[in-house]
Structure formats: C-alpha cells, structure tokens
Design an enzyme around this catalytic site. Structure first.
Site, PDB file in Angstrom:
ATOM      1  N   ASP A   1       0.810  -1.135   0.074  1.00  0.00           N
ATOM      2  CA  ASP A   1      -0.023  -0.154  -0.102  1.00  0.00           C
ATOM      3  C   ASP A   1       0.935   1.262   0.261  1.00  0.00           C
ATOM      4  O   ASP A   1       1.332   1.787   0.802  1.00  0.00           O
ATOM      5  CB  ASP A   1      -0.783   0.027   1.272  1.00  0.00           C
ATOM      6  CG  ASP A   1      -2.128   0.770   1.267  1.00  0.00           C
ATOM      7  OD1 ASP A   1      -2.305   1.721  -0.042  1.00  0.00           O
ATOM      8  OD2 ASP A   1      -3.019   0.766   1.901  1.00  0.00           O
ATOM      9  N   VAL A   2       1.166   1.728  -1.215  1.00  0.00           N
ATOM     10  CA  VAL A   2       1.871   2.984  -1.310  1.00  0.00           C
ATOM     11  C   VAL A   2       1.253   4.110  -2.039  1.00  0.00           C
ATOM     12  O   VAL A   2       1.498   5.256  -1.643  1.00  0.00           O
ATOM     13  CB  VAL A   2       3.282   2.534  -2.068  1.00  0.00           C
ATOM     14  CG1 VAL A   2       4.287   1.638  -1.327  1.00  0.00           C
ATOM     15  CG2 VAL A   2       2.784   2.137  -3.385  1.00  0.00           C
ATOM     16  N   LYS A   3       0.038   3.910  -2.546  1.00  0.00           N
ATOM     17  CA  LYS A   3      -0.792   5.048  -3.259  1.00  0.00           C
ATOM     18  C   LYS A   3       0.095   6.064  -3.989  1.00  0.00           C
ATOM     19  O   LYS A   3      -0.089   7.163  -3.924  1.00  0.00           O
ATOM     20  CB  LYS A   3      -1.496   5.698  -1.981  1.00  0.00           C
ATOM     21  CG  LYS A   3      -2.437   4.831  -1.419  1.00  0.00           C
ATOM     22  CD  LYS A   3      -3.302   5.806  -0.480  1.00  0.00           C
ATOM     23  CE  LYS A   3      -4.384   4.597   0.147  1.00  0.00           C
ATOM     24  NZ  LYS A   3      -3.809   3.986   1.333  1.00  0.00           N
ATOM     25  N   ARG A   4       1.187   5.545  -4.687  1.00  0.00           N
ATOM     26  CA  ARG A   4       1.966   6.467  -5.471  1.00  0.00           C
ATOM     27  C   ARG A   4       1.289   6.955  -6.789  1.00  0.00           C
ATOM     28  O   ARG A   4       0.301   6.403  -7.182  1.00  0.00           O
ATOM     29  CB  ARG A   4       3.385   5.791  -5.980  1.00  0.00           C
ATOM     30  CG  ARG A   4       4.179   5.681  -4.903  1.00  0.00           C
ATOM     31  CD  ARG A   4       4.647   6.592  -3.922  1.00  0.00           C
ATOM     32  NE  ARG A   4       5.545   6.184  -3.239  1.00  0.00           N
ATOM     33  CZ  ARG A   4       5.652   5.800  -1.791  1.00  0.00           C
ATOM     34  NH1 ARG A   4       4.372   6.087  -1.318  1.00  0.00           N
ATOM     35  NH2 ARG A   4       6.560   5.639  -1.173  1.00  0.00           N
TER      36      ARG A   4
ATOM     37  N   THR B   1      -0.863  -0.282  -4.479  1.00  0.00           N
ATOM     38  CA  THR B   1      -1.808   0.640  -4.783  1.00  0.00           C
ATOM     39  C   THR B   1      -1.180   1.996  -5.538  1.00  0.00           C
ATOM     40  O   THR B   1      -0.208   2.392  -5.282  1.00  0.00           O
ATOM     41  CB  THR B   1      -2.565   1.081  -3.362  1.00  0.00           C
ATOM     42  OG1 THR B   1      -1.450   1.616  -2.543  1.00  0.00           O
ATOM     43  CG2 THR B   1      -3.193  -0.174  -2.777  1.00  0.00           C
TER      44      THR B   1
END
Length: 272
Positions: A95-98, A125
């Site tokens: 879960d990094v949401k880059r 993510t």
C-alpha cells in the site's frame, strides 16, 4: 516469467479464502504489543506477522508509510517482509498509493513493480488523480512482470467525494471513469485482469457499474472501521473478486503469532 497477477490472485483466494490482512505497524499498535517504538520493535512486529499469516491467508497489505516513518532502516524491514512472504502462497499488496507523471511515475513503477527491486511486491496501490493515463508506466510494467495495480476509485474518507463523486460534462463520475479505464485494461483477461480498484467497504451508496471491471476490488474498512458482512453485501452485492481488508480487528490480537493467525482465520471464515 510468473503468471499474471489476476490469475495468481484467483488461485490464492480459491486456496485460502477472500481476505486481505493489513500490516500496519503504527505507533499505538507497537505500544499495544509492548514493543519499542523503533526499528527493533518494527522488526519483531514484521517477524510475527510473517509467522502468523504466511501461507494462511490469500493476501497481506503492508502500509508502506509506517515502515518509511523509521527511515532507511524501516524501509529495510519492509524489504525483508516482502521477501519473507515470497513463495509462501500469500501475495503481498504493498500500500503505497503513488501517483505522478512521466519519468517520476516510471521510477515509482520500477521501485515497486520492477524485476530485481527489493521493494517489488505482487501488487501495489496507486492514485490516479493526475489522470488515469499518468499511471501508464506502472500499468505497463506490471503487465510485463506479472504484477498487479490497484487504482483508488471510491474511498471512505469524508474528503473523497469532493473529487471521486464529481461528474464531468458527460455526466459520468470520476469514480466511474476509473472503473471504465481499469475495465479497458482488463478486457479479455481470464479468470480476471490484473488492474484492480480500491473501494471502501463503508462508502454506503455505491452508484458505480462494476459489472464491466473484470478485475479485483480491494475493500478496506472491514472490521474495526465499521463494515461487517452485512455492509459488504449492501455495498457490493454479489460482486465477484471482492477482497475485503481487515487490519486492526486482527492485529489487536498480537503479539502472539498463533492468536493472530486464529483471528485472521476467523475473519476469513466469516466471509463464507
């Protein structure tokens, strides 16, 4: 060459059930486990999670920020965690949401999806709010390496609707546009594509047509954040390839690894 992520995820869920366990070593949880709030505590937390969940659940989701908060030593623990789950049958969704553009997005893609990178997970993510097309470096590299990408579509935070439920001149919401763009990437894949969406389990009214997606939906918020089986049913109906995520409801049973495992299996079994 590994199989596409969509196929590997389908196999993992078939073998171990539709549950993603969040691995979130935030300060209060380390304290609850009587661990020092430093890298040594982080290492012990990570080791316990591997012992508890490897080979037991379909997917784990480490939250990168809680490791990054400890600097380079914390990132090293995250690298170890990803490697430790490899070949156990439990997939790692980082879960990094880059989200960025051009060469910067390409560098993020190489870090989290590229062969040989110590941070490369089975899936990550990403945030599409510089335009879905800005994600192309990640989507293309994931396809090449057999990895997956989960795109934020409709999140449960109260600020989310300002952007996600907004509609364009064609009357289509931003969230539905994310669904449609992901569906185009997944077209023709079997048993499902490797481009998933993130849709909060507590969003309430969905107003999205997910029938076209042909990919997985990650549903955070199951458990301590308020969503139970009834809420999943109310939001998603009989949606195929739904992957509910639970973190605090399971992690509160630590630091005993067996207690963590038993809690995860109880939650998994409640999903039917």
């Amino acid at each position: 060459m590994r199989d596409p992520f969509g196929a590997r995820l389908a196999a993992a869920v078939s073998a171990r059930g539709p549950l993603c366990v969040g691995i979130d070593p935030h300060t209060s949880l380390l304290e609850q486990w009587d661990l020092p709030v430093d890298v040594t505590g982080l290492e012990r937390f990570a080791t316990t999670c591997v012992e508890a969940f490897a080979g037991q659940v379909a997917v784990v989701k480490p939250q990168s920020a809680f490791f990054e908060a400890h600097g380079s030593a914390g990132v090293a623990v995250l690298e170890w965690l990803i490697a430790a789950f490899r070949d156990t049958g439990t997939l790692v969704l980082l879960d990094v949401k880059r989200g960025d553009i051009g060469s910067t997005m390409a560098a993020y893609a190489q870090a989290y999806l590229g062969e040989g990178s110590p941070l490369a997970a089975d899936a990550v993510t990403v945030s599409p709010y510089l335009g879905f097309g800005s994600l192309a470096p990640a989507l293309d590299l994931a396809e090449q390496t057999g990895r997956g990408v989960f795109v934020l579509a409709l999140t449960s935070n109260q600020e989310g609707p300002q952007v996600q439920r907004a509609t364009g001149g064609n009357g289509v919401s931003v969230a539905q546009t994310m669904v449609d763009e992901a569906a185009a990437r997944n077209a023709g894949a079997s048993p499902m594509g490797s481009v998933g969406l993130v849709i909060g389990a507590t969003v309430g009214r969905l107003d999205l047509d997910l029938s076209v997606l042909n990919g997985p939906v990650l549903a955070p918020g199951f458990g301590a954040q308020g969503a139970g089986v009834a809420e999943l049913k109310a939001v998603f109906g009989d949606l195929r390839h739904l992957l509910p995520t639970s973190s605090r409801d399971i992690l509160r049973h630590g630091p005993d690894a067996m207690a963590l495992r038993e809690a995860a299996l109880r939650v998994r079994d409640s999903l039917g």
